[in-house]
Design a protein around this motif. Structure first.
Motif, PDB file in Angstrom:
ATOM      1  N   LEU A  56      32.563 106.223  11.125  1.00 14.53           N
ATOM      2  CA  LEU A  56      32.379 105.388  12.390  1.00 14.53           C
ATOM      3  C   LEU A  56      31.976 103.975  11.855  1.00 14.53           C
ATOM      4  N   ALA A  57      32.949 102.965  12.093  1.00 15.70           N
ATOM      5  CA  ALA A  57      32.587 101.727  11.554  1.00 15.70           C
ATOM      6  C   ALA A  57      31.524 101.116  12.040  1.00 15.70           C
ATOM      7  N   ALA A  58      30.659 101.483  13.051  1.00 17.29           N
ATOM      8  CA  ALA A  58      29.479 100.787  13.212  1.00 17.29           C
ATOM      9  C   ALA A  58      28.364 101.420  12.459  1.00 17.29           C
ATOM     10  N   LEU A  59      28.572 102.079  11.426  1.00 19.75           N
ATOM     11  CA  LEU A  59      27.667 102.506  10.194  1.00 19.75           C
ATOM     12  C   LEU A  59      27.957 101.880   9.058  1.00 19.75           C
ATOM     13  N   ASP A  60      28.861 101.150   9.065  1.00 20.01           N
ATOM     14  CA  ASP A  60      29.392 100.371   8.001  1.00 20.01           C
ATOM     15  C   ASP A  60      28.466  99.400   7.416  1.00 20.01           C
ATOM     16  N   SER A  61      28.280  99.187   6.185  1.00 22.74           N
ATOM     17  CA  SER A  61      27.403  98.123   5.500  1.00 22.74           C
ATOM     18  C   SER A  61      27.766  96.541   6.107  1.00 22.74           C
ATOM     19  N   PHE A  62      26.784  96.125   6.394  1.00 22.79           N
ATOM     20  CA  PHE A  62      27.075  94.432   6.467  1.00 22.79           C
ATOM     21  C   PHE A  62      26.298  93.704   5.652  1.00 22.79           C
ATOM     22  N   PHE A  63      26.045  94.284   4.453  1.00 22.57           N
ATOM     23  CA  PHE A  63      25.270  93.618   3.370  1.00 22.57           C
ATOM     24  C   PHE A  63      25.884  92.387   3.034  1.00 22.57           C
ATOM     25  N   GLY A  64      27.152  92.359   2.877  1.00 19.41           N
ATOM     26  CA  GLY A  64      27.749  91.039   2.576  1.00 19.41           C
ATOM     27  C   GLY A  64      28.084  89.995   3.693  1.00 19.41           C
ATOM     28  N   ARG A  65      27.881  90.533   4.961  1.00 15.37           N
ATOM     29  CA  ARG A  65      28.051  90.022   6.245  1.00 15.37           C
ATOM     30  C   ARG A  65      26.976  89.749   7.033  1.00 15.37           C
ATOM     31  N   PRO A  66      25.698  89.328   6.696  1.00 10.73           N
ATOM     32  CA  PRO A  66      24.478  89.616   7.696  1.00 10.73           C
ATOM     33  C   PRO A  66      24.566  88.919   8.970  1.00 10.73           C
ATOM     34  N   GLU A  67      25.580  88.084   9.006  1.00  4.79           N
ATOM     35  CA  GLU A  67      25.827  87.358  10.527  1.00  4.79           C
ATOM     36  C   GLU A  67      26.158  88.330  11.518  1.00  4.79           C
ATOM     37  N   ASP A  68      26.795  89.498  10.945  1.00  5.79           N
ATOM     38  CA  ASP A  68      27.300  90.701  11.877  1.00  5.79           C
ATOM     39  C   ASP A  68      26.228  91.439  12.353  1.00  5.79           C
ATOM     40  N   GLY A  69      25.298  91.465  11.624  1.00  8.14           N
ATOM     41  CA  GLY A  69      24.151  92.653  11.840  1.00  8.14           C
ATOM     42  C   GLY A  69      23.934  92.884  13.357  1.00  8.14           C
ATOM     43  N   ALA A  70      23.427  91.828  14.168  1.00 10.42           N
ATOM     44  CA  ALA A  70      22.888  92.102  15.299  1.00 10.42           C
ATOM     45  C   ALA A  70      23.875  92.658  16.273  1.00 10.42           C
ATOM     46  N   GLU A  71      25.139  92.154  16.325  1.00  8.91           N
ATOM     47  CA  GLU A  71      26.358  92.654  16.933  1.00  8.91           C
ATOM     48  C   GLU A  71      26.638  94.196  16.493  1.00  8.91           C
ATOM     49  N   GLN A  72      26.548  94.571  15.181  1.00 10.91           N
ATOM     50  CA  GLN A  72      27.070  95.776  14.710  1.00 10.91           C
ATOM     51  C   GLN A  72      25.872  96.658  14.967  1.00 10.91           C
ATOM     52  N   THR A  73      24.483  96.388  14.865  1.00  9.74           N
ATOM     53  CA  THR A  73      23.458  97.197  15.415  1.00  9.74           C
ATOM     54  C   THR A  73      23.570  97.516  16.900  1.00  9.74           C
ATOM     55  N   ALA A  74      23.697  96.525  17.706  1.00 12.64           N
ATOM     56  CA  ALA A  74      24.100  96.730  19.184  1.00 12.64           C
ATOM     57  C   ALA A  74      25.271  97.748  19.270  1.00 12.64           C
ATOM     58  N   GLU A  75      26.349  97.659  18.501  1.00 15.61           N
ATOM     59  CA  GLU A  75      27.432  98.352  18.915  1.00 15.61           C
ATOM     60  C   GLU A  75      27.099  99.909  18.457  1.00 15.61           C
ATOM     61  N   LEU A  76      26.303 100.209  17.356  1.00 12.63           N
ATOM     62  CA  LEU A  76      25.943 101.359  16.808  1.00 12.63           C
ATOM     63  C   LEU A  76      25.133 102.072  18.114  1.00 12.63           C
ATOM     64  N   ILE A  77      24.125 101.425  18.518  1.00 12.25           N
ATOM     65  CA  ILE A  77      23.325 101.854  19.593  1.00 12.25           C
ATOM     66  C   ILE A  77      24.292 102.324  20.890  1.00 12.25           C
ATOM     67  N   ARG A  78      25.182 101.482  21.245  1.00 12.18           N
ATOM     68  CA  ARG A  78      26.222 101.842  22.339  1.00 12.18           C
ATOM     69  C   ARG A  78      26.823 103.138  22.015  1.00 12.18           C
ATOM     70  N   SER A  79      27.399 103.166  20.763  1.00  8.30           N
ATOM     71  CA  SER A  79      28.463 104.373  20.223  1.00  8.30           C
ATOM     72  C   SER A  79      27.605 105.397  20.307  1.00  8.30           C
ATOM     73  N   ILE A  80      26.335 105.534  19.700  1.00 11.72           N
ATOM     74  CA  ILE A  80      25.422 106.756  19.757  1.00 11.72           C
ATOM     75  C   ILE A  80      24.899 107.124  20.986  1.00 11.72           C
ATOM     76  N   ASN A  81      24.581 106.076  21.813  1.00 12.45           N
ATOM     77  CA  ASN A  81      24.179 106.568  23.249  1.00 12.45           C
ATOM     78  C   ASN A  81      25.169 106.907  24.171  1.00 12.45           C
ATOM     79  N   ALA A  82      26.572 106.691  24.061  1.00 10.90           N
ATOM     80  CA  ALA A  82      27.428 107.265  24.562  1.00 10.90           C
ATOM     81  C   ALA A  82      28.129 108.560  24.351  1.00 10.90           C
ATOM     82  N   LEU A  83      27.619 109.265  23.226  1.00 11.25           N
ATOM     83  CA  LEU A  83      28.118 110.670  22.634  1.00 11.25           C
ATOM     84  C   LEU A  83      27.580 111.448  23.734  1.00 11.25           C
ATOM     85  N   PRO A  84      28.191 112.635  23.864  1.00 10.75           N
ATOM     86  CA  PRO A  84      27.731 113.814  24.628  1.00 10.75           C
ATOM     87  C   PRO A  84      26.375 114.189  23.870  1.00 10.75           C
TER      88      PRO A  84
END
Length: 185
Positions: free
Chosen positions: A110-138
């Motif tokens: 799941l790409a939303a779980l990938d590290s953003f250590f080298g791209r901290p500017e992506d952190g907020a959006e990726q965290t929001a995507e992780l929340i959306r992805s997990i909450n959409a699972l059955p």
């Protein structure tokens, strides 16, 4: 006050913590919570300059301790009655190897779980995507996620140790507080 009473008072917080941890495991078994863990021990920080997704030889990987931790996580899950959880992982080899090393079933990247250590500017959006992805699972089945320190810290504010897991209530939300913290077994 008798020594027995003093001992009982001293142990009271431990009994409360044990009950909370048992409740957290029960919530995970019932699909009301998720186990979000940092990959097992992979010495170093970040990734080498030649890092390539899908090429483990270019990445920081699990060492013998990390492989043993992954195996023990699988044993711990089984001992908690979680035989075949849904396993989602970052696409980094150390996370995939942690998830597969548990030997609890197939692992889905799941790409939303990938590290953003080298791209901290992506952190907020990726965290929001992780929340959306997990909450959409059955709902209803145990769910185990394997990710990275930076991702877990962005979601929870907690800096987990290698191999540490957090049992988090569902649905996920920003700055979620864990039901329990589980050290690397």
């Amino acid at each position: 006050m008798s020594r027995l009473w003093l001992l009982a008072l001293a142990l009271l917080p431990l009994w409360g913590a044990a009950a909370e941890t048992a409740d957290a495991w029960q919530a995970l078994r019932e699909g009301r919570a998720v186990l979000l863990m940092r990959h097992a021990m992979a010495p170093g920080t970040g990734d080498p300059a030649n890092f390539r997704l899908g090429q483990c030889e270019t990445q920081r990987n699990l060492n013998a301790q990390g492989r043993a931790e992954a195996r023990r996580w699988g044993e711990l899950l089984a001992s908690q009655g979680i035989e075949q959880p849904r396993l989602l992982s970052s696409r980094w080899c150390r996370a995939l190897d942690t998830a597969s090393g548990m030997q609890r079933g197939p692992v889905q990247p799941l790409a939303a779980l990938d590290s953003f250590f080298g791209r901290p500017e992506d952190g907020a959006e990726q965290t929001a995507e992780l929340i959306r992805s997990i909450n959409a699972l059955p709902a209803g089945e145990p769910l185990v996620l394997v990710s990275h320190q930076v991702n877990i810290t962005a979601l929870t504010g907690i800096f987990p140790a290698s191999g540490e897991g957090l049992i988090l209530p569902l649905p996920l939300r920003p700055q979620v507080q864990p039901l329990a913290r589980v050290p690397a077994p």
